[in-house]
Design a protein around this motif. Structure first.
Motif, PDB file in Angstrom:
ATOM      1  N   LEU A  59       0.816  -1.212   0.000  1.00 19.17           N
ATOM      2  CA  LEU A  59       0.000   0.000   0.000  1.00 19.17           C
ATOM      3  C   LEU A  59       0.851   1.263   0.000  1.00 19.17           C
ATOM      4  CD1 LEU A  59      -2.786  -1.118   2.474  1.00 19.17           C
ATOM      5  CD2 LEU A  59      -2.731  -1.338  -0.019  1.00 19.17           C
ATOM      6  N   ARG A  63       0.115   4.078  -2.655  1.00 18.19           N
ATOM      7  CA  ARG A  63      -0.224   5.446  -2.245  1.00 18.19           C
ATOM      8  C   ARG A  63       0.735   6.459  -2.867  1.00 18.19           C
ATOM      9  NH1 ARG A  63      -0.151   3.360   3.113  1.00 18.19           N
ATOM     10  NH2 ARG A  63      -2.156   2.403   3.528  1.00 18.19           N
ATOM     11  N   ARG A  94      -9.994  -4.570  -0.807  1.00 20.49           N
ATOM     12  CA  ARG A  94     -10.430  -3.256  -0.306  1.00 20.49           C
ATOM     13  C   ARG A  94      -9.224  -2.416   0.109  1.00 20.49           C
ATOM     14  NH1 ARG A  94     -10.938  -6.862   3.757  1.00 20.49           N
ATOM     15  NH2 ARG A  94     -10.406  -6.242   5.878  1.00 20.49           N
ATOM     16  N   PHE A  95      -8.155  -3.070   0.551  1.00 22.36           N
ATOM     17  CA  PHE A  95      -6.937  -2.333   0.909  1.00 22.36           C
ATOM     18  C   PHE A  95      -6.296  -1.736  -0.345  1.00 22.36           C
ATOM     19  CE2 PHE A  95      -7.283  -5.443   4.424  1.00 22.36           C
ATOM     20  CZ  PHE A  95      -7.355  -4.550   5.486  1.00 22.36           C
ATOM     21  N   ASN A  96      -6.206  -2.527  -1.425  1.00 29.16           N
ATOM     22  CA  ASN A  96      -5.654  -2.023  -2.686  1.00 29.16           C
ATOM     23  C   ASN A  96      -6.431  -0.788  -3.140  1.00 29.16           C
ATOM     24  OD1 ASN A  96      -5.342  -5.076  -2.617  1.00 29.16           O
ATOM     25  ND2 ASN A  96      -3.957  -4.588  -4.288  1.00 29.16           N
ATOM     26  N   VAL A  97      -7.753  -0.908  -3.127  1.00 28.35           N
ATOM     27  CA  VAL A  97      -8.617   0.175  -3.589  1.00 28.35           C
ATOM     28  C   VAL A  97      -8.433   1.413  -2.708  1.00 28.35           C
ATOM     29  CG1 VAL A  97     -11.038   0.857  -3.907  1.00 28.35           C
ATOM     30  CG2 VAL A  97     -10.252  -1.403  -4.681  1.00 28.35           C
ATOM     31  N   SER A  98      -8.313   1.210  -1.407  1.00 29.08           N
ATOM     32  CA  SER A  98      -8.149   2.358  -0.503  1.00 29.08           C
ATOM     33  C   SER A  98      -6.842   3.103  -0.762  1.00 29.08           C
ATOM     34  CB  SER A  98      -8.209   1.898   0.963  1.00 29.08           C
ATOM     35  OG  SER A  98      -7.017   1.222   1.326  1.00 29.08           O
ATOM     36  N   ALA A  99      -5.864   2.421  -1.364  1.00 27.46           N
ATOM     37  CA  ALA A  99      -4.574   3.048  -1.673  1.00 27.46           C
ATOM     38  C   ALA A  99      -4.545   3.649  -3.076  1.00 27.46           C
ATOM     39  CB  ALA A  99      -3.457   2.026  -1.523  1.00 27.46           C
ATOM     40  N   GLU A 171     -15.835  -2.700  -6.224  1.00 30.55           N
ATOM     41  CA  GLU A 171     -16.949  -2.340  -5.362  1.00 30.55           C
ATOM     42  C   GLU A 171     -18.275  -2.980  -5.806  1.00 30.55           C
ATOM     43  OE1 GLU A 171     -14.967  -0.182  -6.950  1.00 30.55           O
ATOM     44  OE2 GLU A 171     -13.762   0.618  -5.327  1.00 30.55           O
TER      45      GLU A 171
END
Length: 176
Positions: A59, A63, A94-99, A171
C-alpha cells in the motif's frame, strides 16, 4: 530471456510515468509470504489489524504512485465459482482500492471467445515496458522477465483495452 534482478523488481513502481497495468489470470497462487495469512483467514482468525499490517508494504508503494497522479490498474480474470484463494484476495482488495488502485474482476466465462491472452500474468508500464511473471507447475511465482517484443507489448495493450471495459469494478463485483 531477460530476468529482472531483485533490485529491478523492487524498483518497478518508482520508474513508471503514467500507467501501470497488472493482468492476473490464475485462480490460485502460491506465494511464500501468503501462507500464514491464508491459513489464518481460512480458520477465521485473521484479524483486520493483521490484514492491514500485512498489506501495508504494498500500500505504501500504491499510495506513493497514485498520490503523484499515476494510475495503477489491476484486472483479475477469475473462474466462477471462485477458489478460496481468490476469495481471500477479493476480501483483501479493499486495501488495494483504498490506496488508489483501480481493481476490476472479469469472470472467465465473460472473456470474449477468440480473445488471445498473453501466456503469463503481466505488468505493463506506460504501454511500453512489459514484464511477465513466470510460475511453476504448483502456481509458485518463480521469476519476472522483461519482454521487449513489440508484438507482445501490442497484444497486451489490445487485451487490456478490450477487457478493461468488460470487467466489474471491485466495489460492484460479488463473487460466486
Amino acid at each position: 530471456m531477460e530476468w529482472l534482478t531483485d533490485e529491478e523488481r523492487q524498483g518497478l513502481f518508482d520508474t513508471f510515468e503514467r500507467d501501470a497495468f497488472h493482468l492476473e489470470m490464475r485462480d490460485v497462487y502460491r506465494v511464500e509470504d501468503e501462507v500464514e495469512p491464508l491459513r489464518k483467514w481460512r480458520q477465521g482468525v485473521w484479524t483486520e489489524e493483521e490484514a492491514a499490517q500485512w498489506w501495508e508494504p504494498w500500500l505504501v508503494k500504491m499510495r506513493k504512485a497514485t498520490g503523484e497522479g499515476r494510475t495503477v490498474r489491476r484486472l483479475r480474470i477469475v473462474t466462477e465459482p471462485i477458489t478460496d484463494y481468490t476469495r481471500f484476495l477479493w476480501e483483501g482488495t479493499r486495501f488495494n482500492v483504498s490506496a488508489g488502485e483501480d481493481v476490476r474482476w472479469l469472470p472467465r466465462h465473460l472473456v470474449p471467445e477468440g480473445t488471445v491472452l498473453p501466456p503469463e500474468d503481466v505488468w505493463l508500464f506506460d504501454d511500453s515496458r512489459l514484464i511477465f511473471n513466470h510460475f511453476d507447475e504448483r502456481a509458485l511465482s518463480m521469476r519476472m522477465e522483461r519482454v521487449r517484443d513489440p508484438e507482445m507489448i501490442a497484444l497486451v495493450v489490445q487485451v487490456r483495452d478490450a477487457l478493461w471495459p468488460l470487467a466489474i469494478p471491485h466495489e460492484e463485483y460479488r463473487p460466486v
